[in-house]
Every structure is written in structure tokens, then in C-alpha cells.
Design an enzyme around this catalytic site. Structure first.
Site, PDB file in Angstrom:
ATOM      1  N   LYS A   1     -77.415  16.624  47.088  1.00 41.47           N
ATOM      2  CA  LYS A   1     -77.446  18.120  47.020  1.00 41.47           C
ATOM      3  C   LYS A   1     -78.401  18.661  48.145  1.00 41.47           C
ATOM      4  O   LYS A   1     -79.277  17.898  48.298  1.00 41.47           O
ATOM      5  CB  LYS A   1     -77.801  18.571  45.544  1.00 41.47           C
TER       6      LYS A   1
ATOM      7  N   ASP B   1     -71.282  24.989  47.177  1.00 39.98           N
ATOM      8  CA  ASP B   1     -71.913  25.394  46.089  1.00 39.98           C
ATOM      9  C   ASP B   1     -72.195  26.693  46.225  1.00 39.98           C
ATOM     10  O   ASP B   1     -71.524  27.467  46.804  1.00 39.98           O
ATOM     11  CB  ASP B   1     -73.113  24.516  45.653  1.00 39.98           C
TER      12      ASP B   1
HETATM   13  P1  NDP Z   1     -70.193  31.521  44.271  1.00 44.21           P
HETATM   14  O1  NDP Z   1     -71.797  31.580  45.173  1.00 44.21           O
HETATM   15  O2  NDP Z   1     -68.986  31.536  44.581  1.00 44.21           O
HETATM   16  O3  NDP Z   1     -70.467  32.472  42.723  1.00 44.21           O
HETATM   17  C1  NDP Z   1     -71.641  32.344  42.145  1.00 44.21           C
HETATM   18  C2  NDP Z   1     -71.630  33.391  40.995  1.00 44.21           C
HETATM   19  O4  NDP Z   1     -72.564  33.341  40.246  1.00 44.21           O
HETATM   20  C3  NDP Z   1     -71.727  34.648  41.811  1.00 44.21           C
HETATM   21  O5  NDP Z   1     -70.808  35.861  40.994  1.00 44.21           O
HETATM   22  C4  NDP Z   1     -73.150  35.047  41.504  1.00 44.21           C
HETATM   23  O6  NDP Z   1     -73.554  36.694  41.664  1.00 44.21           O
HETATM   24  C5  NDP Z   1     -73.403  34.476  40.211  1.00 44.21           C
HETATM   25  N1  NDP Z   1     -74.928  34.185  40.204  1.00 44.21           N
HETATM   26  C6  NDP Z   1     -75.381  33.235  40.943  1.00 44.21           C
HETATM   27  N2  NDP Z   1     -76.582  33.165  40.937  1.00 44.21           N
HETATM   28  C7  NDP Z   1     -76.880  33.821  39.919  1.00 44.21           C
HETATM   29  C8  NDP Z   1     -78.346  34.212  39.097  1.00 44.21           C
HETATM   30  N3  NDP Z   1     -79.213  33.436  39.351  1.00 44.21           N
HETATM   31  N4  NDP Z   1     -77.938  35.044  38.023  1.00 44.21           N
HETATM   32  C9  NDP Z   1     -76.700  35.549  37.776  1.00 44.21           C
HETATM   33  N5  NDP Z   1     -75.732  35.301  38.388  1.00 44.21           N
HETATM   34  C10 NDP Z   1     -75.822  34.596  39.443  1.00 44.21           C
HETATM   35  O7  NDP Z   1     -70.690  29.892  43.483  1.00 44.21           O
HETATM   36  P2  NDP Z   1     -69.655  29.039  42.566  1.00 44.21           P
HETATM   37  O8  NDP Z   1     -68.825  29.715  42.041  1.00 44.21           O
HETATM   38  O9  NDP Z   1     -69.362  27.763  43.623  1.00 44.21           O
HETATM   39  O10 NDP Z   1     -70.836  28.403  41.709  1.00 44.21           O
HETATM   40  C11 NDP Z   1     -70.676  28.976  40.190  1.00 44.21           C
HETATM   41  C12 NDP Z   1     -71.544  27.629  39.431  1.00 44.21           C
HETATM   42  O11 NDP Z   1     -70.449  26.428  39.410  1.00 44.21           O
HETATM   43  C13 NDP Z   1     -72.709  26.965  39.977  1.00 44.21           C
HETATM   44  O12 NDP Z   1     -73.713  26.582  38.763  1.00 44.21           O
HETATM   45  C14 NDP Z   1     -72.313  25.728  40.804  1.00 44.21           C
HETATM   46  O13 NDP Z   1     -73.567  24.893  40.872  1.00 44.21           O
HETATM   47  C15 NDP Z   1     -71.293  25.281  40.019  1.00 44.21           C
HETATM   48  N6  NDP Z   1     -70.283  24.265  40.597  1.00 44.21           N
HETATM   49  C16 NDP Z   1     -69.601  24.888  41.559  1.00 44.21           C
HETATM   50  C17 NDP Z   1     -68.605  23.850  42.057  1.00 44.21           C
HETATM   51  C18 NDP Z   1     -67.833  24.398  43.359  1.00 44.21           C
HETATM   52  O14 NDP Z   1     -66.924  23.615  43.744  1.00 44.21           O
HETATM   53  N7  NDP Z   1     -67.912  25.694  44.014  1.00 44.21           N
HETATM   54  C19 NDP Z   1     -68.458  22.754  41.865  1.00 44.21           C
HETATM   55  C20 NDP Z   1     -69.042  22.420  40.290  1.00 44.21           C
HETATM   56  C21 NDP Z   1     -70.000  23.241  39.829  1.00 44.21           C
HETATM   57  P3  NDP Z   1     -74.007  37.349  42.867  1.00 44.21           P
HETATM   58  O15 NDP Z   1     -73.084  37.453  43.835  1.00 44.21           O
HETATM   59  O16 NDP Z   1     -74.749  38.335  42.340  1.00 44.21           O
HETATM   60  O17 NDP Z   1     -75.206  36.515  43.293  1.00 44.21           O
HETATM   61  O1  2IT Z   2     -71.746  20.802  41.790  1.00 46.27           O
HETATM   62  C1  2IT Z   2     -70.648  20.398  42.117  1.00 46.27           C
HETATM   63  O2  2IT Z   2     -70.013  19.567  41.762  1.00 46.27           O
HETATM   64  C2  2IT Z   2     -70.222  21.011  43.676  1.00 46.27           C
HETATM   65  N1  2IT Z   2     -70.833  22.005  43.858  1.00 46.27           N
HETATM   66  C3  2IT Z   2     -69.054  20.422  44.491  1.00 46.27           C
HETATM   67  C4  2IT Z   2     -69.953  19.568  45.266  1.00 46.27           C
HETATM   68  C5  2IT Z   2     -68.806  18.941  46.409  1.00 46.27           C
HETATM   69  O3  2IT Z   2     -69.284  18.173  47.104  1.00 46.27           O
HETATM   70  O4  2IT Z   2     -67.536  19.354  46.559  1.00 46.27           O
END
Ligand code: NDP
Ligand code: 2IT
Length: 444
Positions: free
Chosen positions: A126, A166
Site C-alpha cells: 500500500k 484507492d
Molecule cells: P474514493 O476516493 O473514490 O471515495 C471515497 C468516498 O468515501 C468519498 O465519498 C469520500 O468523501 C468518502 N470518505 C473518504 N474518507 C472519508 C472520511 N475520513 N470520512 C468520511 N467519508 C470519507 O475511494 P474509493 O471508493 O475507491 O474507496 C472507498 C473505500 O473502499 C476505502 O476504504 C478503500 O480503501 C476501499 N477499497 C477501494 C478499492 C478500489 O478499488 N478503489 C478496492 C477495495 C477497497 P469525500 O469526497 O468527502 O472525501
Molecule cells: O484496497 C484495495 O484492495 C484497493 N484499493 C485495490 C488495490 C489495487 O491494487 O487494485
């Protein structure tokens, strides 16, 4: 004191103040007691847990860039190459003001287990920065990404460490990072995933985490004689994972009534309108509050908890520790029957235990959100083969991988006498694979 307890105590002592990291380690170690306590010597003699918990390498660097006023800004940059026992380091980049080594160690440790559970040959990693893209111009984001990569490119590669997205690192950021990587390394290779479709990206990578979450949930419900049709769903977040979760779950006939960002949440009792959300988040890059401009009958709340809204299914898709014991109690009282973690570690340990004790079908992030990194790995595969598969081909593979993760998680829990405890099942199934590879490779 048992080996597991001893290692946990030392982890806390050696990593002071890193509470999320302690939390992630504790959850996994609790599960591993089922494996290790009965055969302690085997693991203690080779310091297996100590080696699993200590990252193989941490790269920490300065990221200088110039903002639109001509001022020099300095951010912190990191990459944690956590564990390479079963394959090259693989994991996303998080760009958010809260990023520090503690947070990245927690997600890096979790990623190592999640990646093993996918059944694909990827180690765990990460990285990220305390850079926040909110309010920044496109030029500023490019300047930051180029500077970040100017340092990191030395340490990554398609057989070494493969970056992905992420929080705060979506298609735009990956594009700028990849452009700079290509320029510096002189290679057009699969050292990054989540690329655009015109330069080596895989179909479905954008949707994969959300779609995979729904495939997992559908498996979970079906195998317990339930279904998604007609269910009311509360989803937090409004990012990549949340939006694509809504897209897929609506196709199964469920009704999503919420979305949120860090300012507040939207409640639309008639069902969230995906076209409106996509326009706000993907085209305008706006705030979720703007939903009201299009749908005045919806409600926007800044102060209340999204988990107070009654639902059958809860899908936290924003960030870590968004559900505590109080929120869990409210969800259960209001009739929640299932929860799958789209985000990484969105439920704290007390909440998780309460859901499990209350008979809620609870699927942890390591199993539920593994679809994203799985399709990243399919992207690496397509890049190596110099080919690209169709949307349906990749979707079919994603479906299969999620179903296999479900089976592995469920079967392992049953094998260890804790049927239905998917937290233990996921942690142990992943551990078995990583531990075997680490043992075979000697004391490194
Ligand atoms: P994005 O940046 O696309 O979206 C994140 C969302 O969560 C936004 O709406 C953001 O709001 C909100 N958010 C982030 N931090 C906070 C906080 N501290 N408090 C409240 N709201 C928050 O990220 P992703 O959708 O990619 O990721 C969301 C989750 O999924 C994370 O935990 C990530 O680790 C996990 N994840 C992502 C993967 C991926 O492929 N992208 C894979 C597996 C897991 P704001 O705009 O106001 O910050
Ligand atoms: O938390 C996760 O699994 C991710 N943000 C995806 C990582 C990746 O390498 O696609």
C-alpha cells in the site's frame, strides 16, 4: 503467555500510537489463534508472526510540487512493500489528508491477506500521500502526481511492485502517474493498474470493487436462503466503490436509499438516482449535497449518522471505523440482516462482534472487496499477454473469483469449527497460503 498474545503485545509496544494498525493486527491474530495455539512451536521457531507483521520495506519520501499561485507545496509520500511471499507487491495508493504510516500499515497488512484470499499470485503493498485532491485544479493534481512518481518509479515494476487506486486515486490520478512512470522508466508496462482502456486498462476495473461486493453479497444471501430483490440498502460513501455498488445492486432489484461524503448524507426514500449521482461525482466532481438540486424530495443531513436509517442491508463503502458499537446496535434494532464491507475495516472490532453475535450475515472487507484487486491482477495478466479481454469475459472471471472467495472463506470457517464466522474464515484461509509460502522460502 501464548505466542499470539506475546506477538500482539510486542506489536503495540514497537508501534506506539498506531491504533488502526494495532486494530488490524489484533483482528487477524484473534482469528489465527484457532490455527496457531494448537501448534505453537511450528510458528514460533521461525518467528512467522513477527515476520508477517513487520513490512518487508517502507519507502518514505518528499513530494514537492508547485500550486497555481506559484507557491511550493510539500507533501509526504510513502510506499509499503509489505509481503512478497506469494507474488510481487500489489496494492493501491491512497491520497487523503489523513494518510500517515499508521494508516498505510493497517491497509497494507490487510491487503496482504486480501490478496492471498483472491487465489491470485500477488503479495501485499500500500502507498500514498497526505495530499488531498479536493479543491485542487487539474494542473495541480498532475504536478503532484508527476512529482510523486519521480521518486517512486525507482522502486516499482511489473514483476516487482504494481500500484493501483484507492481513496483519492482514481482514473485521472492513475493516468497522470502512469504517464510520468512511462517517461522516466522508458517502459510501457503493467507497473500500474486502473489505467484507461486506451492504454492497457482492463474492462470492468473501474466497476470491479463495487460489482464484486454485490456478487459476494448475492452469494452470501443465496446460500442462506435469502435474496436481494426488494431489499432496502444503506450505502455510505459516494466514490468509486459506492457508485458501482449502487449500479450493480439496483440490477438485482434492491433499493438503495442513501449515499454520503465526508460532509453529510443524502436520504432518498424513493431510491437513489444513479444518473444524478454519476453526473455529480464523475462529470462535475461535486459534493453529494448537490443531489438536492435535481431531487428536491430527498433529504440532506450533515450532523446525523447514516446508520440510523432503517435498512435490510448495510454496505459501508467510505472509510475505516465508520461503524462503531452504537451504530451497529441501531442497525440491528432497525432490522439489518446483512452487512458486507466495501471499505477496508469500516466496522470496528466491537461492532463486528456485535453483528456476529446478533446473527447478522457479516462479510469482512478482505473477502467482500477483493474484486478490485482481483481485476487489477487480470489487468496485469492482459498486459503481460499483450491482449485485452472483453467486458463479459472479465465480468465472468470476477463472478467466479468472488464465488471462490466465498467458498474458501466459508469452508475454512467450518473446518475450524466456527461455521458462519467469515472473519475467521477469511483470515485463516489467507494465512494458510501465505504461511506455507513463507515457510518454504526459509528465514527471509
Ligand atoms: P474514493 O476516493 O473514490 O471515495 C471515497 C468516498 O468515501 C468519498 O465519498 C469520500 O468523501 C468518502 N470518505 C473518504 N474518507 C472519508 C472520511 N475520513 N470520512 C468520511 N467519508 C470519507 O475511494 P474509493 O471508493 O475507491 O474507496 C472507498 C473505500 O473502499 C476505502 O476504504 C478503500 O480503501 C476501499 N477499497 C477501494 C478499492 C478500489 O478499488 N478503489 C478496492 C477495495 C477497497 P469525500 O469526497 O468527502 O472525501
Ligand atoms: O484496497 C484495495 O484492495 C484497493 N484499493 C485495490 C488495490 C489495487 O491494487 O487494485
Amino acid at each position: 503467555m501464548s505466542y499470539v498474545d506475546e506477538v500482539y503485545r510486542r506489536t503495540v509496544e514497537d508501534n506506539p500510537g498506531e491504533f488502526e494498525f494495532h486494530q488490524a493486527v489484533r483482528e487477524i491474530l484473534e482469528s489465527l489463534k484457532l490455527v496457531i495455539d494448537s501448534d505453537e512451536k511450528k510458528y514460533r521457531d521461525v518467528s512467522l508472526l513477527e515476520r508477517l507483521i513487520e513490512p518487508e520495506r517502507i519507502i518514505s519520501f518528499r513530494v514537492p510540487w508547485v500550486d497555481d499561485r506559484g507557491h511550493l507545496q510539500i507533501n509526504k509520500g510513502y510506499r509499503i512493500q509489505y509481503n512478497s511471499a506469494i507474488g510481487p507487491y500489489k496494492g493501491g495508493l491512497r491520497f487523503h489528508s489523513s494518510v500517515n504510516l499508521n494508516l498505510l500499515k493497517f491497509v497494507g497488512f490487510e491487503q496482504t491477506f486480501k490478496n492471498a484470499l483472491t487465489g491470485l499470485p500477488i503479495g501485499g503493498a500500500k502507498g500514498g500521500s497526505n495530499f488531498d485532491r479536493k479543491g485542487k485544479s487539474d494542473r495541480e493534481i498532475m504536478a503532484f502526481c508527476q512529482s510523486f512518481m519521480s521518486e517512486l518509479f525507482k522502486y516499482i515494476g511489473d514483476d516487482l511492485d504494481i500500484l493501483g487506486g484507492d481513496i483519492g486515486a482514481g482514473a485521472r490520478e492513475i493516468g497522470y502517474l502512469f504517464g510520468q512512470y512511462k517517461r522516466l522508466a522508458g517502459l510501457h508496462c503493467g507497473a500500474m493498474t486502473g489505467k484507461g482502456p486506451s492504454f492497457g486498462g482492463s474492462p470492468i476495473r473501474t466497476q470491479a470493487t463495487g460489482y464484486g461486493l454485490v456478487y459476494m453479497l448475492e452469494n452470501l444471501l443465496r446460500r442462506h436462503g435469502k435474496g436481494l430483490d426488494g431489499k432496502v440498502v444503506v450505502i455510505s460513501g459516494a466514490g468509486s466503490v459506492a457508485v458501482h455498488t449502487i449500479e450493480k445492486i439496483q440490477q438485482y432489484g434492491a433499493k438503495v436509499v442513501t449515499l454520503s461524503d465526508s460532509d453529510g448524507y443524502i436520504y432518498d426514500k424513493d431510491g437513489i438516482r444513479l444518473d444524478v449521482v454519476k453526473q455529480i461525482k464523475e462529470v462535475r466532481r461535486g459534493r453529494i449535497k448537490e443531489y438536492l438540486d435535481e431531487v428536491p424530495s430527498a433529504i440532506y443531513e450533515e450532523k446525523k449518522s447514516i446508520w440510523d436509517i432503517p435498512c435490510h442491508i448495510a454496505l459501508p463503502c467510505a472509510t475505516q471505523n465508520e461503524i462503531n458499537l452504537n451504530a451497529a446496535k441501531t442497525l440491528v434494532r432497525n432490522g439489518c440482516i446483512a452487512l458486507a464491507e466495501g471499505a477496508n475495516m469500516p466496522c470496528d472490532q466491537e461492532a463486528t462482534e456485535f453483528f456476529q453475535q446478533s446473527g447478522v450475515l457479516f462479510m469482512p472487507g478482505k473477502a467482500a472487496n477483493g474484486g478490485g484487486v482481483a481485476v487489477s491482477t487480470l489487468e496485469m495478466r492482459q498486459n503481460s499477454m499483450r491482449t485485452s479481454w472483453t467486458f463479459d469475459e472479465v465480468d465472468g472471471q470476477l463472478h467466479k473469483i468472488m464465488s471462490e472467495i466465498y467458498d474458501k472463506t466459508s469452508d475454512t470457517a467450518e473446518r475450524y469449527g466456527v461455521k458462519g464466522n467469515f472473519v475467521a474464515g477469511a483470515n485463516i484461509a489467507a494465512f494458510e497460503k501465505i504461511a506455507e509460502a513463507m515457510m518454504a522460502q526459509g528465514f527471509v
